[in-house]
Design a protein around this motif. Structure first.
Motif, PDB file in Angstrom:
ATOM      1  N   ASN A   1       0.845  -1.184   0.000  1.00 30.99           N
ATOM      2  CA  ASN A   1       0.000   0.000   0.000  1.00 30.99           C
ATOM      3  C   ASN A   1       0.887   1.242   0.000  1.00 30.99           C
ATOM      4  OD1 ASN A   1      -2.356  -1.539   0.222  1.00 30.99           O
ATOM      5  ND2 ASN A   1      -2.246  -1.548   2.444  1.00 30.99           N
ATOM      6  N   GLU A   2       0.410   2.256  -0.675  1.00 23.97           N
ATOM      7  CA  GLU A   2       1.122   3.533  -0.684  1.00 23.97           C
ATOM      8  C   GLU A   2       0.806   4.260   0.612  1.00 23.97           C
ATOM      9  OE1 GLU A   2       0.687   7.759  -2.958  1.00 23.97           O
ATOM     10  OE2 GLU A   2       0.233   5.961  -4.106  1.00 23.97           O
ATOM     11  N   GLU A   3       1.840   4.863   1.220  1.00 27.65           N
ATOM     12  CA  GLU A   3       1.605   5.668   2.409  1.00 27.65           C
ATOM     13  C   GLU A   3       2.523   6.883   2.408  1.00 27.65           C
ATOM     14  OE1 GLU A   3       2.380   3.339   5.953  1.00 27.65           O
ATOM     15  OE2 GLU A   3       4.494   3.784   5.875  1.00 27.65           O
ATOM     16  N   LYS A   4       2.072   7.944   3.038  1.00 28.76           N
ATOM     17  CA  LYS A   4       2.887   9.149   3.156  1.00 28.76           C
ATOM     18  C   LYS A   4       4.036   8.885   4.113  1.00 28.76           C
ATOM     19  CE  LYS A   4      -0.427  12.638   1.937  1.00 28.76           C
ATOM     20  NZ  LYS A   4      -0.972  13.953   2.219  1.00 28.76           N
ATOM     21  N   CYS A   5       5.177   9.487   3.779  1.00 24.09           N
ATOM     22  CA  CYS A   5       6.353   9.321   4.623  1.00 24.09           C
ATOM     23  C   CYS A   5       7.232  10.555   4.465  1.00 24.09           C
ATOM     24  CB  CYS A   5       7.121   8.059   4.225  1.00 24.09           C
ATOM     25  SG  CYS A   5       8.620   7.822   5.184  1.00 24.09           S
ATOM     26  N   LYS A   6       7.366  11.325   5.511  1.00 21.79           N
ATOM     27  CA  LYS A   6       8.137  12.568   5.448  1.00 21.79           C
ATOM     28  C   LYS A   6       9.635  12.322   5.301  1.00 21.79           C
ATOM     29  CE  LYS A   6       4.826  15.260   8.052  1.00 21.79           C
ATOM     30  NZ  LYS A   6       4.565  16.035   9.267  1.00 21.79           N
ATOM     31  N   ARG A   7      10.097  11.120   5.634  1.00 19.55           N
ATOM     32  CA  ARG A   7      11.533  10.832   5.577  1.00 19.55           C
ATOM     33  C   ARG A   7      12.035  10.496   4.173  1.00 19.55           C
ATOM     34  NH1 ARG A   7      10.855   6.940  10.475  1.00 19.55           N
ATOM     35  NH2 ARG A   7      10.214   5.724   8.702  1.00 19.55           N
ATOM     36  N   THR A   8      11.137  10.328   3.218  1.00 19.82           N
ATOM     37  CA  THR A   8      11.578  10.000   1.860  1.00 19.82           C
ATOM     38  C   THR A   8      11.561  11.243   0.985  1.00 19.82           C
ATOM     39  OG1 THR A   8       9.361   9.436   1.093  1.00 19.82           O
ATOM     40  CG2 THR A   8      10.662   7.645   2.039  1.00 19.82           C
ATOM     41  N   MET A   9      12.384  11.231  -0.044  1.00 15.36           N
ATOM     42  CA  MET A   9      12.518  12.374  -0.942  1.00 15.36           C
ATOM     43  C   MET A   9      11.177  12.750  -1.579  1.00 15.36           C
ATOM     44  SD  MET A   9      14.613  12.599  -4.503  1.00 15.36           S
ATOM     45  CE  MET A   9      16.237  12.912  -3.893  1.00 15.36           C
ATOM     46  N   ASP A  10      10.392  11.748  -1.954  1.00 11.41           N
ATOM     47  CA  ASP A  10       9.133  11.996  -2.658  1.00 11.41           C
ATOM     48  C   ASP A  10       7.928  12.094  -1.736  1.00 11.41           C
ATOM     49  OD1 ASP A  10      10.379  11.916  -5.272  1.00 11.41           O
ATOM     50  OD2 ASP A  10      10.626   9.779  -4.903  1.00 11.41           O
ATOM     51  N   GLY A  11       8.129  11.799  -0.445  1.00 13.33           N
ATOM     52  CA  GLY A  11       7.040  11.914   0.518  1.00 13.33           C
ATOM     53  C   GLY A  11       6.115  10.710   0.571  1.00 13.33           C
ATOM     54  N   TYR A  12       6.486   9.619  -0.146  1.00 17.70           N
ATOM     55  CA  TYR A  12       5.671   8.404  -0.152  1.00 17.70           C
ATOM     56  C   TYR A  12       6.565   7.178  -0.148  1.00 17.70           C
ATOM     57  CZ  TYR A  12       1.742  11.369  -1.380  1.00 17.70           C
ATOM     58  OH  TYR A  12       0.777  12.341  -1.366  1.00 17.70           O
ATOM     59  N   ARG A  13       5.997   6.057   0.283  1.00 16.30           N
ATOM     60  CA  ARG A  13       6.674   4.765   0.205  1.00 16.30           C
ATOM     61  C   ARG A  13       5.612   3.674   0.132  1.00 16.30           C
ATOM     62  NH1 ARG A  13       8.864   4.321   6.431  1.00 16.30           N
ATOM     63  NH2 ARG A  13       6.810   4.267   7.406  1.00 16.30           N
ATOM     64  N   TRP A  14       6.039   2.465  -0.213  1.00 20.09           N
ATOM     65  CA  TRP A  14       5.151   1.307  -0.185  1.00 20.09           C
ATOM     66  C   TRP A  14       5.316   0.617   1.157  1.00 20.09           C
ATOM     67  CZ3 TRP A  14       1.827   1.661  -3.825  1.00 20.09           C
ATOM     68  CH2 TRP A  14       2.164   2.014  -5.112  1.00 20.09           C
ATOM     69  N   ARG A  15       4.206   0.136   1.739  1.00 22.57           N
ATOM     70  CA  ARG A  15       4.267  -0.626   2.993  1.00 22.57           C
ATOM     71  C   ARG A  15       3.379  -1.849   2.872  1.00 22.57           C
ATOM     72  NH1 ARG A  15       5.468  -0.196   8.544  1.00 22.57           N
ATOM     73  NH2 ARG A  15       6.107   1.960   8.357  1.00 22.57           N
ATOM     74  N   CYS A  16       3.906  -2.968   3.300  1.00 20.00           N
ATOM     75  CA  CYS A  16       3.144  -4.214   3.289  1.00 20.00           C
ATOM     76  C   CYS A  16       1.990  -4.097   4.292  1.00 20.00           C
ATOM     77  CB  CYS A  16       4.049  -5.384   3.662  1.00 20.00           C
ATOM     78  SG  CYS A  16       3.167  -6.967   3.704  1.00 20.00           S
ATOM     79  N   PRO A  17       0.769  -4.443   3.871  1.00 16.93           N
ATOM     80  CA  PRO A  17      -0.384  -4.309   4.769  1.00 16.93           C
ATOM     81  C   PRO A  17      -0.492  -5.429   5.812  1.00 16.93           C
ATOM     82  CG  PRO A  17      -1.100  -5.155   2.652  1.00 16.93           C
ATOM     83  CD  PRO A  17       0.369  -4.854   2.521  1.00 16.93           C
ATOM     84  N   VAL A  18       0.289  -6.481   5.669  1.00 12.13           N
ATOM     85  CA  VAL A  18       0.234  -7.597   6.625  1.00 12.13           C
ATOM     86  C   VAL A  18       0.874  -7.140   7.928  1.00 12.13           C
ATOM     87  CG1 VAL A  18       0.961  -9.970   7.075  1.00 12.13           C
ATOM     88  CG2 VAL A  18       0.354  -9.269   4.744  1.00 12.13           C
ATOM     89  N   SER A  19       0.109  -7.238   9.025  1.00 12.20           N
ATOM     90  CA  SER A  19       0.571  -6.680  10.307  1.00 12.20           C
ATOM     91  C   SER A  19       1.881  -7.287  10.804  1.00 12.20           C
ATOM     92  CB  SER A  19      -0.513  -6.824  11.376  1.00 12.20           C
ATOM     93  OG  SER A  19      -0.827  -8.184  11.569  1.00 12.20           O
ATOM     94  N   LYS A  20       2.132  -8.544  10.520  1.00 12.89           N
ATOM     95  CA  LYS A  20       3.377  -9.171  10.971  1.00 12.89           C
ATOM     96  C   LYS A  20       4.572  -8.738  10.115  1.00 12.89           C
ATOM     97  CE  LYS A  20       1.411 -13.276  13.034  1.00 12.89           C
ATOM     98  NZ  LYS A  20       1.346 -14.733  13.031  1.00 12.89           N
ATOM     99  N   CYS A  21       4.316  -8.280   8.920  1.00 14.02           N
ATOM    100  CA  CYS A  21       5.392  -7.935   7.993  1.00 14.02           C
ATOM    101  C   CYS A  21       5.735  -6.451   8.069  1.00 14.02           C
ATOM    102  CB  CYS A  21       4.987  -8.309   6.564  1.00 14.02           C
ATOM    103  SG  CYS A  21       6.231  -7.879   5.344  1.00 14.02           S
ATOM    104  N   ARG A  22       4.827  -5.619   7.607  1.00 10.28           N
ATOM    105  CA  ARG A  22       4.976  -4.157   7.595  1.00 10.28           C
ATOM    106  C   ARG A  22       6.264  -3.667   6.914  1.00 10.28           C
ATOM    107  NH1 ARG A  22       0.592  -1.768   7.720  1.00 10.28           N
ATOM    108  NH2 ARG A  22       1.295   0.031   8.859  1.00 10.28           N
ATOM    109  N   THR A  23       6.816  -4.485   6.012  1.00  9.61           N
ATOM    110  CA  THR A  23       8.014  -4.087   5.253  1.00  9.61           C
ATOM    111  C   THR A  23       7.716  -2.853   4.424  1.00  9.61           C
ATOM    112  OG1 THR A  23       8.648  -6.403   5.084  1.00  9.61           O
ATOM    113  CG2 THR A  23       9.675  -4.903   3.526  1.00  9.61           C
TER     114      THR A  23
END
Length: 121
Positions: free
Chosen positions: A2-24
């Motif tokens: 899933n796409e999510e906002k992230c202030k730490r990345t250059m573009d302000g977004y990153r992908w995150r795994c929706p599985v609670s045990k993973c969250r990669t």
């Protein structure tokens, strides 16, 4: 992912795994032609758009706020991608009795033209 906002990345977004045990998490650029580039996605998209409508490299560099050298390098990359894709698809240009004008642009907008005419019937 899933796409999510992230202030730490250059573009302000990153992908995150929706599985609670993973969250990669991973970069939204991973696996794309933008991977490894230090230029913002908004600049890259603007550069590609202006390149597709035949704006000079000098003007693109100015509008996208990148160096002329960066624009030259990206132009080479885009041309390579287009030619590989045209070869892969077997895309033909022109046709029987059709003139085809091939244009090669020099470094920063200088143009050298070559004309090929197919006069076969």
């Amino acid at each position: 992912m899933n796409e999510e906002k992230c202030k730490r990345t250059m573009d302000g977004y990153r992908w995150r795994c929706p599985v609670s045990k993973c969250r990669t998490t991973t970069s939204i650029r991973k696996g794309s032609l933008f991977e490894g580039s230090k230029i913002r996605l908004t600049q890259l998209v603007m550069m590609i758009y202006l390149w597709t409508i035949d704006v000079s490299q000098r003007q693109i560099a100015f509008e996208a706020h990148v160096s002329k050298r960066t624009m030259v390098n990206w132009t080479k990359k885009l041309r390579k991608i287009c030619s590989v894709e045209m070869e892969r698809r077997g895309t033909l240009i022109g046709g029987i009795s059709q003139g085809v004008a091939l244009e090669k642009k020099g470094g920063l907008g200088g143009k050298v033209s070559t004309i090929f005419r197919d006069n076969c019937s």
